[in-house]
Design a protein around this motif. Structure first.
Motif, mmCIF file in Angstrom:
data_model
loop_
_atom_site.group_PDB
_atom_site.id
_atom_site.type_symbol
_atom_site.label_atom_id
_atom_site.label_comp_id
_atom_site.label_asym_id
_atom_site.label_seq_id
_atom_site.Cartn_x
_atom_site.Cartn_y
_atom_site.Cartn_z
ATOM 1 N N ALA A 180 -22.940 -18.850 -37.669
ATOM 2 C CA ALA A 180 -21.904 -19.512 -38.469
ATOM 3 C C ALA A 180 -20.995 -20.295 -37.549
ATOM 4 O O ALA A 180 -21.077 -20.185 -36.329
ATOM 5 N N THR A 181 -20.090 -21.070 -38.157
ATOM 6 C CA THR A 181 -19.090 -21.790 -37.376
ATOM 7 C C THR A 181 -17.995 -20.814 -36.973
ATOM 8 O O THR A 181 -17.580 -19.974 -37.762
ATOM 9 N N HIS A 182 -17.556 -20.899 -35.734
ATOM 10 C CA HIS A 182 -16.560 -19.956 -35.246
ATOM 11 C C HIS A 182 -15.574 -20.678 -34.329
ATOM 12 O O HIS A 182 -15.827 -20.853 -33.146
ATOM 13 N N TYR A 183 -14.456 -21.107 -34.922
ATOM 14 C CA TYR A 183 -13.378 -21.755 -34.163
ATOM 15 C C TYR A 183 -13.915 -22.774 -33.152
ATOM 16 O O TYR A 183 -14.752 -23.602 -33.481
ATOM 17 N N GLY A 184 -13.437 -22.664 -31.907
ATOM 18 C CA GLY A 184 -13.802 -23.642 -30.884
ATOM 19 C C GLY A 184 -15.267 -23.626 -30.501
ATOM 20 O O GLY A 184 -15.780 -24.562 -29.894
ATOM 21 N N GLY A 201 -17.462 -27.851 -32.552
ATOM 22 C CA GLY A 201 -16.374 -27.084 -31.955
ATOM 23 C C GLY A 201 -15.738 -27.858 -30.830
ATOM 24 O O GLY A 201 -15.776 -29.093 -30.807
ATOM 25 N N ARG A 202 -15.144 -27.124 -29.852
ATOM 26 C CA ARG A 202 -14.496 -27.804 -28.734
ATOM 27 C C ARG A 202 -15.527 -28.121 -27.664
ATOM 28 O O ARG A 202 -15.794 -27.322 -26.774
ATOM 29 N N ALA A 203 -16.134 -29.293 -27.750
ATOM 30 C CA ALA A 203 -17.136 -29.700 -26.772
ATOM 31 C C ALA A 203 -17.044 -31.209 -26.604
ATOM 32 O O ALA A 203 -16.869 -31.929 -27.584
ATOM 33 N N THR A 204 -17.149 -31.655 -25.380
ATOM 34 C CA THR A 204 -17.031 -33.097 -25.137
ATOM 35 C C THR A 204 -18.399 -33.746 -24.952
ATOM 36 O O THR A 204 -18.510 -34.961 -24.898
ATOM 37 N N HIS A 219 -21.898 -24.354 -29.892
ATOM 38 C CA HIS A 219 -21.774 -25.829 -30.019
ATOM 39 C C HIS A 219 -23.015 -26.463 -30.636
ATOM 40 O O HIS A 219 -23.215 -27.676 -30.526
ATOM 41 N N GLN A 220 -23.848 -25.662 -31.312
ATOM 42 C CA GLN A 220 -25.101 -26.192 -31.846
ATOM 43 C C GLN A 220 -24.903 -27.354 -32.831
ATOM 44 O O GLN A 220 -23.935 -27.383 -33.598
ATOM 45 N N HIS A 221 -25.863 -28.231 -32.814
ATOM 46 C CA HIS A 221 -25.983 -29.251 -33.863
ATOM 47 C C HIS A 221 -26.466 -28.557 -35.138
ATOM 48 O O HIS A 221 -26.016 -28.849 -36.233
ATOM 49 N N LYS A 222 -27.373 -27.596 -34.942
ATOM 50 C CA LYS A 222 -27.934 -26.891 -36.081
ATOM 51 C C LYS A 222 -28.380 -25.489 -35.659
ATOM 52 O O LYS A 222 -28.946 -25.336 -34.584
ATOM 53 N N GLY A 233 -18.416 -18.447 -20.357
ATOM 54 C CA GLY A 233 -19.877 -18.512 -20.314
ATOM 55 C C GLY A 233 -20.315 -19.559 -19.320
ATOM 56 O O GLY A 233 -19.542 -19.983 -18.469
ATOM 57 N N VAL A 234 -21.564 -19.950 -19.446
ATOM 58 C CA VAL A 234 -22.070 -21.008 -18.582
ATOM 59 C C VAL A 234 -22.505 -22.165 -19.487
ATOM 60 O O VAL A 234 -23.057 -21.942 -20.559
ATOM 61 N N ASP A 235 -22.191 -23.400 -19.062
ATOM 62 C CA ASP A 235 -22.578 -24.557 -19.861
ATOM 63 C C ASP A 235 -23.882 -25.135 -19.322
ATOM 64 O O ASP A 235 -23.977 -25.479 -18.140
ATOM 65 N N LEU A 236 -24.863 -25.254 -20.201
ATOM 66 C CA LEU A 236 -26.190 -25.744 -19.824
ATOM 67 C C LEU A 236 -26.463 -27.046 -20.574
ATOM 68 O O LEU A 236 -26.177 -27.149 -21.772
ATOM 69 N N LYS A 237 -27.021 -28.003 -19.864
ATOM 70 C CA LYS A 237 -27.234 -29.299 -20.519
ATOM 71 C C LYS A 237 -28.650 -29.833 -20.319
ATOM 72 O O LYS A 237 -29.209 -29.755 -19.226
#
Ligand SMILES: [Zn+2]
Length: 371
Positions: A274-278, A322-325, A297-300, A251-255
């Motif tokens: 729902a939560t889904h692995y990484g 999930g897997r997010a820095t 990667h949502q907070h909520k 995907g694309v990461d947007l910040k």
């Protein structure tokens, strides 16, 4: 400690089974359809229901040959023929069985898994309060209104109707083989799913109408999209990692900033929340043309499975689950199960749509041609 707990559990079980069945419901519980279930959230504000653990004979669609339509307020209207028998969806105990001036005879069955099922507009009820029923057991005869024979069916948790499509396929009559996570919120019950992805295709009420039933290719001119029918998923964001590349980014990461508002890219139906692995906390929305968008990667998450959402509607807050820095939105576009570069649709610099026409084909092809 463990043994103590076990003994307590046994004691509780004994207590329940020793209670005379007929008197286990209060007068209010026997009169009112929507009433909270005592003790349901007393130990925790969430519980799970594993629908996949049910055997085939532990589930029945209320009118197996009926035609079901999802109406407003999470009520399913199941139309059928005169004299048809209404069946209990799961085993349970009849909590309410009475006549109402406006809905005819109604039945509420309380199930051990925390759900309650409601069957209304019956011509006649054949079960009484306190009676234990099996899944598939006849509980009523379908009623008539305006020349139409139908049952008004709904599913409740703690006296609140939930979206029944989280439990069953409205068109297919099939039980969804997944785990329901039921969480008590201030004034509603949030239901999300873990496991098998819910397929909403079988419900005409949802906006997932497949354009490919009539044609094998579909031209989607993005420039013809009217204001309000689309939205950039994270307004004001910049791209911190593009699609593809050496790491085959899906995907694309947007910040922007932590806990910022993520919005639905187009109108659609939430098929995962729902939560889904990484991915961490993840949302998937299904759109009218077979397209799906994924937000992770949502907070909520602020939407639940089955919710209809509008383009631009806030669906979640950015986080780093999930897997997010770092706090960001990982956004994916999916067509017929295949991921494709979101920049076929979005022009990230202007946070607008591409001036292009996409050609979508029935077998999953997607190409872009600049206008
Ligand atoms: Zn990413």
């Amino acid at each position: 400690m463990r043994i103590k707990k076990l003994l307590l559990a046994i004691a509780t079980l004994t207590l329940v089974s020793a209670t005379p069945v007929k008197h286990q419901f209060t007068a209010a519980e026997q009169q009112q359809i929507s009433i909270s279930t005592p003790g349901l959230f007393s130990r925790s504000n969430a519980f799970n229901i594993d629908l996949d653990a049910l055997k085939p004979n532990e589930y029945s669609f209320p009118l197996p040959v009926g035609k079901a339509t999802l109406r407003k307020n999470n009520v399913v209207e199941i139309t059928t023929k005169d004299g048809d028998a209404v069946k209990a969806m799961f085993e349970g105990t009849v909590r309410l069985s009475r006549k109402y001036p406006d809905t005819g005879y109604a039945i509420v069955i309380r199930h051990r898994n925390g759900l309650e099922t409601v069957y209304a507009n019956n011509a006649e009820n054949v079960v009484e309060v306190g009676q234990h029923v099996r899944a598939g057991q006849t509980i009523a005869i379908v009623g008539q209104r305006g020349g139409k024979f139908y049952c008004d069916f709904s599913i409740m948790i703690d006296g609140k109707r939930i979206n029944p499509t989280a439990v069953v396929g409205i068109g297919s009559h099939r039980l969804h083989r997944h785990i329901l996570l039921c969480e008590k919120q201030h004034n509603y019950i949030n239901v999300s799913t873990i496991g098998e992805k819910v397929d909403f295709d079988d419900s005409k009420d949802f906006t997932t109408e497949d354009v490919f039933t009539k044609q094998s290719t579909y031209k989607w001119n993005l420039e013809e999209m009217k204001k309000g029918t689309w939205a950039y998923p994270l307004p004001g964001a910049k791209v911190i990692s593009p699609y593809g590349g050496r790491r085959r980014h899906s995907g694309v990461d947007l910040k922007t900033k932590p806990k910022d508002e993520i919005v639905a890219a187009f109108d659609g139906v939430v098929t995962r929340s729902a939560t889904h692995y990484g991915y961490g906390l993840c949302i998937v929305i299904k759109h009218a043309n077979g397209l799906e968008t994924l937000y992770s990667h949502q907070h909520k998450n602020l939407v639940k499975v089955g919710d209809k959402v509008k383009a631009g509607q806030v669906i979640g807050l950015t986080g780093r689950t999930g897997r997010a820095t770092t706090e960001h939105l990982h956004f994916e576009t999916i067509f017929k199960g295949r991921r494709f570069n979101p920049n076929l649709i979005f022009e990230h610099n202007s946070r607008g749509l591409q001036k292009a026409t996409l050609t979508l084909t029935k077998n999953g092809g997607i190409t872009q041609k600049r206008n």
